[in-house]
Design an enzyme around this catalytic site. Structure first.
Site, PDB file in Angstrom:
ATOM      1  N   ASP A  69       0.759  -0.995   0.007  1.00 50.46           N
ATOM      2  CA  ASP A  69      -0.101   0.024  -0.101  1.00 50.46           C
ATOM      3  C   ASP A  69       0.604   1.190   0.229  1.00 50.46           C
ATOM      4  OD1 ASP A  69      -2.262   1.743  -0.525  1.00 50.46           O
ATOM      5  OD2 ASP A  69      -3.437   0.688   1.715  1.00 50.46           O
TER       6      ASP A  69
ATOM      7  N   GLU B 214     -10.166   7.489   4.133  1.00 52.29           N
ATOM      8  CA  GLU B 214      -9.387   6.888   5.678  1.00 52.29           C
ATOM      9  C   GLU B 214      -9.688   7.506   6.268  1.00 52.29           C
ATOM     10  OE1 GLU B 214      -5.975   5.921   3.492  1.00 52.29           O
ATOM     11  OE2 GLU B 214      -6.575   6.622   1.490  1.00 52.29           O
TER      12      GLU B 214
END
Ligand code: BGC
Ligand code: BGC
Length: 757
Positions: free
Chosen positions: A310, A529
């Site tokens: 990621d 997020e």
């Protein structure tokens, strides 16, 4: 060029049909003419230098190719393209949330990806195409003018893998039209904690349903030639504190029983890539866990594709987690644990230099580099990147993407809105003459979209995607009704003097007072997020005050919530007559809400997560281990319809040998006045078991449409794996097993026992 001619001659000799002269324009062989994909991969790999192979393992953010600073969204800059694509030899480019060409239209995207592909093809020795990745997590959502579908959480409440597959296919078509071949979706993390800013990106809290949906998404996407990504492997969604990228402590038993199955389903569907969890599990950042990335993912689940890190997460092993003393050491740890491609958004040269040094020093083997590069090349061959033209037609991109899939988006929005309370006021009567529509969500496009739309944190005010707001939807659908609107709150009320806020609330009250019924649309502004982590699940006090004031002024008040998570309703639910959860419904959200309020669509969605009464109940999920208290406001599987259903009979064999097909029949009747969809949900659990089983587990489901009065038998089959437990003491390392014994089964209010021998 000589090599090209030789290859041309060779392939003519072999009388192979595919000869790409275009491929020859670049210096290098692309294995065109070799019959077998593996041969093409090996052929190419065999010609590559160490630096070229390492370049393939690098993925850089597109803004690093633009403008002058790392985040400039300017025109592509040749100096940077040369550094990243030629000198570092990056094999992949991504658009992190919001990283897009200026203009953001489909044609702008097409021109941008064309320029990148052309640059790489013409200026690198081998002309290997770039694989471009984006987060197209609810439609091709970074593109202005693309149709935006509901976010995953809402879509999961449709309980419809078929719908999800169609959405994936539509998304893939839009992506390909703009030259993009890799989608960082679907999220396979289970919904666990609504404080988490990514709750809405999940497919709900059940591993069976989330797995079926993930599988459908992978199929829909990959059938169109776009690679899917199962993310974020694994255990990302249950941090102890509920906050993004905070430590997770999960037993191997929980991982096996709950968190791995959706990934296993995506892998079974052939998902080509997997993205690693940014966080840590049991004290180990997942990016360095060989156990998870190699033992479980490769050896147990049989994944053969590309593992991508990621965002910046390899560097974070050093800077955030401190498990590596330098970035270089972090790279060694991650690559050796099983990461094939590193999402290193900005520092291309640093990454490739350090990884080269690691190979020279013998700390990362060449065999490991070959393995990673091979997987990446195979992905590119499978996607057909070496074969077709390397560019797309920008005008065709506009023609394909703009305004496409609106009907599908409408269907998706309808099927992802859950009716949670209704004392009979809905659907509104056809006699209704006037309706007040108030609240910050009534006329808002961003609130229907949520994060990951145009920009990372949601659409900027000056770049709103086309959409039907709830107010517009109501006005269009009910032309005979006098729809009166007041926002009811100023934007950012917390920054304004109290009297100013009060004045706006008073105006809404006035509008509501004069109308026959009132709809208050409240909810959340977009987030993504960690920016979406919340310490409370309450609506802010201004929206609560607005609901209360409107409900006091109008006895026929209905609340519509537009949000990415369940918010606490205790403060107002008794005061309003109906309550609708619209989730984040996207482009056609306003139409769908209006259709449901006026009864043009009979709500069919059912919750795929548990709706808490209070923050203190978290984490709250229906399939927690037996003995867990489960007292939600609305349980998993809940949702009202404008009709009613009765479960009349349940038939299944009393005794079953392990492995025989486990089939049951349910007789369902529509006992109301309207046609509608019901989601038959079958739950099971062992009556006795040596270790705790989930208090209930969804083992089968089926959507049925029944006319008023109609009754029908539905046949469902339970996959045996759904009854499995992890036997053994607390380590939870054993394989899942179905144990003989008595099981209890439930459908609606009907129950039955069966015996497995
Ligand atoms: C997110 C991923 C996403 C990536 C690229 C990360 O911060 O965790 O889900 O795919 O960024 O935008
Ligand atoms: C990027 C996102 C990425 C995030 C990671 C943001 O700046 O736009 O794509 O997921 O950083 O923290």
């Amino acid at each position: 060029m000589r090599a090209c001619l030789r290859r041309l001659a060779l392939s003519l000799l072999a009388t192979l049909p595919v000869i790409s002269l275009e491929g020859c324009a670049s210096e290098g062989p692309r294995g065109v003419g070799l019959p077998d994909l593996e041969e093409r991969v090996e052929n190419l790999l065999g010609r590559m230098t160490l630096a070229e192979k390492i370049g393939q393992m690098l993925q850089v953010n597109v803004t690093r190719l633009m403008g002058h600073t790392p985040w400039d969204r300017g025109p592509l800059n040749e100096v940077w393209m040369r550094r990243v694509l030629v000198e570092a030899g990056a094999g992949s480019i991504l658009s992190g949330g919001g990283a897009a060409p200026p203009g953001r239209r489909p044609q702008d995207w097409a021109r941008m990806t064309n320029a990148i592909q052309e640059f790489a093809r013409k200026n690198t020795r081998l002309g290997i195409p770039i694989v471009y990745g984006v987060d197209a997590v609810h439609g091709h959502n970074n593109v202005l003018g693309a149709t935006i579908f509901p976010h995953n959480l809402g879509l999961s409440t449709s309980w419809s893998p078929a719908l999800f597959e169609r959405i994936a296919a539509a998304t893939a078509q839009d992506m390909k039209a703009t030259g993009v071949h890799w989608n960082f979706a679907p999220v396979c993390d289970l919904a666990r904690d609504p404080r988490w800013g990514r709750f809405y990106e999940t497919l709900g809290e059940d591993p069976l349903l989330a797995g079926d949906l993930a599988m459908a998404f992978v199929r829909g996407l990959q059938a169109q030639g776009v690679a899917a990504t199962a993310k974020h492997f694994v255990g990302y969604s249950q941090p102890l504190t509920g906050f993004d990228r905070q430590p997770a402590d999960l037993s191997l038993r929980s991982l096996q029983l709950y968190h791995l199955p959706p990934f296993a389903a995506a892998i079974q569907a052939g998902v080509k890539t997997v993205m690693v969890n940014s966080g840590s599990v049991n004290g180990v950042p997942v990016h360095v866990s060989s156990y998870l990335l190699t033992e479980i993912l490769r050896n147990q689940l049989g994944f053969t594709g590309v593992v991508v890190s990621d965002w910046e997460d390899v560097r974070r092993l050093h800077t955030v987690y401190g498990v590596a003393a330098s970035y270089k050491e972090a790279i060694a740890l991650a690559i050796n644990a099983g990461v094939d491609m590193v999402m290193e958004p900005f520092h291309a040269e640093e990454f490739t230099r350090l990884l080269r040094e690691l190979v020279w020093e013998g700390r990362v083997s060449e065999a490991r580099i070959d393995e990673a590069a091979r997987r990446i090349l195979r992905l590119k061959f499978e996607l057909g990147l070496f074969d077709g033209p390397s560019t797309v037609d920008p005008l065709q991109a506009d023609a394909q993407v703009l305004g496409a899939h609106r009907e599908l988006a409408r269907q998706a929005a309808r099927e992802s809105i859950v009716l949670l309370k209704n004392d009979g006021i809905l659907p509104f009567s056809s006699e209704l003459k006037s309706l007040a529509v108030v609240g910050p969500g009534a006329d808002s496009v961003p609130m229907l979209m949520g994060g990951w739309t145009i920009d990372w944190q949601g659409p900027p005010a000056q770049e709103l995607p086309p959409a039907v707001t709830i107010l517009a939807g109501l006005r269009t659908l009910a032309p005979g009704v006098d729809v009166r609107h007041a926002r009811g709150l100023p934007p950012r009320p917390e920054l304004l003097p109290e009297e100013f806020v009060r004045r706006e609330i008073d105006r809404a009250v006035e509008v509501a007072h004069g109308a026959e019924a009132a709809v208050v649309v409240v909810g959340e502004e977009p987030y993504a997020e960690g920016m979406g982590d919340r310490e409370t699940l309450k609506l802010d006090r201004y929206q609560l005050e607005l609901i209360q004031a409107v409900a006091a002024a109008n006895p026929n008040t209905v609340v519509v919530l537009v949000a990415g998570r369940p918010l606490l309703v205790e403060a107002f639910i008794e005061k309003v007559r109906a309550f609708l959860m619209a989730h984040l419904p996207g482009t056609e959200g306003g139409t769908a809400v209006a259709e449901i309020l006026f009864g043009h669509y009979n709500p069919s969605a059912r919750l795929t997560y548990s709706w808490p009464r209070s923050l203190g109940q978290l984490p709250l999920f229906y399939n927690a281990f037996r003995t867990a208290r489960y007292e939600p406001r609305y349980p998993f599987g809940y949702g009202l319809s404008y009709t009613t259903f009765a479960y009349e009979r349940l038939e299944l064999p009393e005794k079953l040998g392990l492995g025989e097909p486990l089939k049951l029949r349910v007789l369902l009747r529509n006992t109301g006045q309207r046609a509608g969809w019901e989601v038959i949900q079958v739950y099971a659990h062992p009556v006795f078991s040596p270790v705790l089983a989930p208090r209930e587990a969804l083992v089968a489901y089926h959507r049925v449409y029944l006319e008023p009065g109609e009754q029908r038998w539905a046949e469902l089959e339970i996959p045996w794996a759904r009854l499995a437990l992890i036997p053994g003491d607390i380590l939870g390392l054993e394989e899942p097993q179905v144990l003989p014994g008595k099981y209890r089964l439930r459908v609606g209010a009907l129950q039955a026992l069966f015996h497995v021998e």
